[in-house]
Every structure is written in C-alpha cells, then in structure tokens.
Design a protein around this motif. Structure first.
Motif, short mmCIF file in Angstrom:
data_model
loop_
_atom_site.label_atom_id
_atom_site.label_comp_id
_atom_site.label_asym_id
_atom_site.label_seq_id
_atom_site.Cartn_x
_atom_site.Cartn_y
_atom_site.Cartn_z
N MET A 56 0.84 -0.81 -0.45
CA MET A 56 -0.21 -0.09 -0.07
C MET A 56 0.80 1.09 -0.15
O MET A 56 0.55 2.11 -0.34
CB MET A 56 -0.38 0.17 1.07
N VAL A 57 1.97 1.79 0.17
CA VAL A 57 2.49 2.12 0.46
C VAL A 57 3.68 2.47 -0.80
O VAL A 57 3.69 3.85 -0.28
CB VAL A 57 3.65 1.89 2.13
N GLN A 58 3.20 1.95 -1.66
CA GLN A 58 3.81 1.90 -2.72
C GLN A 58 2.94 2.40 -3.78
O GLN A 58 3.70 3.38 -4.61
CB GLN A 58 4.64 0.52 -3.68
N ILE A 59 2.31 2.17 -3.69
CA ILE A 59 0.98 2.85 -4.72
C ILE A 59 0.60 3.97 -3.62
O ILE A 59 1.23 4.82 -4.90
CB ILE A 59 -0.60 2.17 -3.97
N ALA A 60 0.39 4.51 -2.61
CA ALA A 60 0.42 5.73 -1.84
C ALA A 60 2.05 7.07 -2.33
O ALA A 60 1.10 7.83 -3.07
CB ALA A 60 0.90 5.83 -0.44
N GLN A 61 2.94 6.38 -2.57
CA GLN A 61 4.34 6.96 -3.16
C GLN A 61 3.99 6.85 -4.39
O GLN A 61 3.85 8.70 -4.88
CB GLN A 61 5.49 6.31 -2.81
N LYS A 62 3.81 6.31 -5.13
CA LYS A 62 3.37 6.70 -6.73
C LYS A 62 2.27 7.74 -6.59
O LYS A 62 2.16 8.82 -7.74
CB LYS A 62 3.38 5.56 -7.71
N ASP A 63 1.53 7.26 -5.81
CA ASP A 63 0.19 8.50 -6.09
C ASP A 63 0.47 10.16 -5.86
O ASP A 63 0.35 11.07 -6.64
CB ASP A 63 -1.30 8.14 -5.40
N ALA A 64 1.25 9.95 -4.78
CA ALA A 64 1.73 11.02 -4.58
C ALA A 64 2.61 12.29 -5.66
O ALA A 64 2.64 13.20 -5.89
CB ALA A 64 2.78 11.33 -3.05
N HIS A 65 3.36 11.18 -6.02
CA HIS A 65 4.09 11.78 -6.86
C HIS A 65 2.82 12.08 -8.50
O HIS A 65 4.17 13.02 -8.83
CB HIS A 65 5.77 10.30 -7.52
N ALA A 66 2.68 11.48 -8.77
CA ALA A 66 1.50 11.18 -9.83
C ALA A 66 0.67 12.98 -9.79
O ALA A 66 1.04 14.13 -10.32
CB ALA A 66 1.12 10.42 -9.96
N LEU A 67 0.68 13.08 -8.07
CA LEU A 67 -0.31 14.12 -8.11
C LEU A 67 0.44 15.17 -7.74
O LEU A 67 0.20 16.53 -8.73
CB LEU A 67 -0.75 13.66 -6.69
N ILE A 68 2.23 15.26 -7.37
CA ILE A 68 2.95 16.62 -7.23
C ILE A 68 2.75 16.95 -9.06
O ILE A 68 2.88 18.26 -9.63
CB ILE A 68 3.99 16.65 -6.48
N LEU A 69 2.79 15.73 -9.89
CA LEU A 69 3.68 16.13 -11.07
C LEU A 69 2.67 16.76 -11.56
O LEU A 69 2.72 17.72 -12.48
CB LEU A 69 4.31 15.16 -11.64
N ASP A 70 1.13 16.55 -12.09
CA ASP A 70 0.03 16.82 -12.88
C ASP A 70 -0.10 18.10 -11.99
O ASP A 70 -0.52 19.17 -13.01
CB ASP A 70 -1.24 15.77 -12.57
N ALA A 71 0.02 18.26 -10.62
CA ALA A 71 -0.29 19.94 -10.70
C ALA A 71 0.70 21.20 -10.75
O ALA A 71 0.39 21.90 -11.03
CB ALA A 71 -0.03 19.62 -8.76
N ILE A 72 2.25 20.41 -10.99
CA ILE A 72 2.94 21.48 -11.63
C ILE A 72 2.54 21.47 -12.95
O ILE A 72 2.04 22.36 -13.80
CB ILE A 72 4.18 20.61 -11.49
N ASP A 73 2.48 20.40 -13.49
CA ASP A 73 2.01 20.20 -15.40
C ASP A 73 0.78 21.11 -15.44
O ASP A 73 0.53 21.83 -16.91
CB ASP A 73 1.52 19.12 -15.75
N GLY B 244 0.08 23.78 -13.98
CA GLY B 244 0.94 25.28 -13.78
C GLY B 244 0.00 25.87 -12.42
O GLY B 244 0.02 26.79 -12.16
N ASP B 245 -1.25 24.59 -11.65
CA ASP B 245 -0.91 24.52 -10.34
C ASP B 245 0.42 25.59 -8.91
O ASP B 245 0.07 26.06 -8.37
CB ASP B 245 -2.13 24.14 -9.21
N PHE B 246 1.24 24.70 -9.52
CA PHE B 246 2.34 25.20 -8.96
C PHE B 246 3.63 25.16 -10.22
O PHE B 246 3.86 24.35 -11.00
CB PHE B 246 3.08 24.00 -7.77
N ARG B 247 4.05 27.06 -10.03
CA ARG B 247 4.72 27.35 -10.83
C ARG B 247 6.19 27.44 -10.72
O ARG B 247 6.15 27.24 -9.37
CB ARG B 247 3.94 28.83 -11.19
N PRO B 248 7.08 27.37 -11.99
CA PRO B 248 8.21 27.40 -11.39
C PRO B 248 8.85 28.77 -9.80
O PRO B 248 8.10 29.78 -10.46
CB PRO B 248 9.52 27.91 -12.35
#
Length: 211
Positions: free
Chosen positions: A1-18, A20-24
């Motif tokens: 379950m931790v691996q799934i959560a880790q993958k989800d957190a990584h993807a969620l942050i990347l999606d938010a950057i993509d 434009g929710d988080f900018r440079p």
C-alpha cells in the motif's frame, strides 16, 4: 500500500505542476501537500525526494521549490526534445495503426475550438504530442520523452500564449499527422522538427521582450 501511495503522491504533484497549480519558484510544503491530496506525509516526503532527484524540484535554503529553467537549460531541453520527438514521428509513420491516425486527426480538429484559451490549448498540445509518442510503439522512447516533458512543465509560460501561435501550431500539427498518414517518415520527422523550431523561436522572442 505504501508503494501505491508513494506513486500516487508523485503523480499528483507532477500533475499539479503540469497544470500550472505550482509554478517555477513556488515553495512546496510537505504538510500542505499531504492535506491538499489527502495522503499521509510519508509518501509525500518520499515523492518530494524523488522529484528533487529528477531535478523537478530544487533546494532554496531548507525549502524545496519548483525548479526554474535558465536560458541555456531551455535551449538544451529543446535540442533533446526535438531529436526525440522527430524520431517518435518517424516511427509513428512506420508503426501507427490506422485507428491511431484517425485519433490524431480528430485531436487536431477538436483543438480548433480551444483557440483563444492558451492554457487549454497547452494541455491539448501535450496530449497530442503524447499520442504521437505512443504511436511510435517504442516503449524506451516513450519513457525518455516522458522525462523530457516533465522538464517542459518547468517553463513558466506557454509559447501558445503568443499572438497567432495557436493557429500556427495547429496547422503544424496537421502537417505532422498527414505525413504520418502517408507513411512518410522523413516528412513526419521534418515537420515535427519545424514545429518545435517555431515553438522555440516564439519562446525566445517572448523571453527577450521580458528583459
């Protein structure tokens, strides 16, 4: 379950950057991200560490911020992206299924309705290029292009916001698709290179205006 959560957190942050929710330059705080995404802090911490390793995030003192690309990094990124994307277009001309070509044509047609909305057009642009990557039917190339496109999200603006660039980009997209449909790998690769050259030129011109 931790691996799934880790993958989800990584993807969620990347999606938010993509998106434009988080900018440079924006600071990312572990506790705030955990609350925002409804996950525990441990997978968020691991995701942040992974994103720092991938150069999506950088250190600013004790904080992690979304990385910013300087002029040279942007030029280097476009050089690599152009060659990889040209290869993807060439391979798509060889290997794309008829149905994949139909979808590419439909995407260009549907994107006409997005002209005037630079952010929506930028998202559609990423989907279009992603479809070409998949149509290459080369998993290793798709992986490398995924890394490149993560870095593209670190550019503060989209070249599609420049006046007239949206219309030109869609015309260029259509030329790429028709070359793929003709199974002309050279033409598809050249059309893709020309497309990205125009995009880079537009971005450089917009950057110069901000100096």
């Amino acid at each position: 379950m931790v691996q799934i959560a880790q993958k989800d957190a990584h993807a969620l942050i990347l999606d938010a950057i993509d998106r434009g929710d988080f900018r440079p330059g924006d600071r990312l705080v572990e506790s705030e991200l955990a609350d925002r995404f409804g996950v525990s802090r441990t997978p968020v911490r691991e995701a942040l560490q992974r994103l720092e390793t991938q150069a999506v995030l950088m250190r600013d003192g004790r904080s992690l911020i979304v990385a910013t690309l300087n002029h040279d990094q942007m030029a280097e990124l476009y050089a690599v992206r152009t060659e990889l994307e040209a290869l993807a277009a060439r391979l798509a001309a060889q290997h794309a299924a008829r149905e994949e070509i139909v979808v590419l044509r439909q995407m260009v047609d549907e994107d006409e309705a997005l002209l005037g909305d630079a952010h929506a057009l930028a998202r559609a642009n990423r989907r279009f290029h992603g479809q070409i990557h998949l149509a290459s039917h080369n998993r290793y190339l798709v992986q490398q292009l995924g890394t490149v496109h993560r870095s593209m999200a670190l550019m503060a603006t989209t070249s599609l916001a420049a006046e007239g660039r949206g219309e030109a980009a869609l015309s260029e997209h259509r030329a790429i698709v028709e070359a793929i449909a003709r199974r002309d790998g050279d033409a598809a690769a050249n059309a893709l290179r020309e497309h990205l050259s125009r995009a880079f030129e537009t971005r450089l011109r917009e950057e110069a205006r901000r100096l």
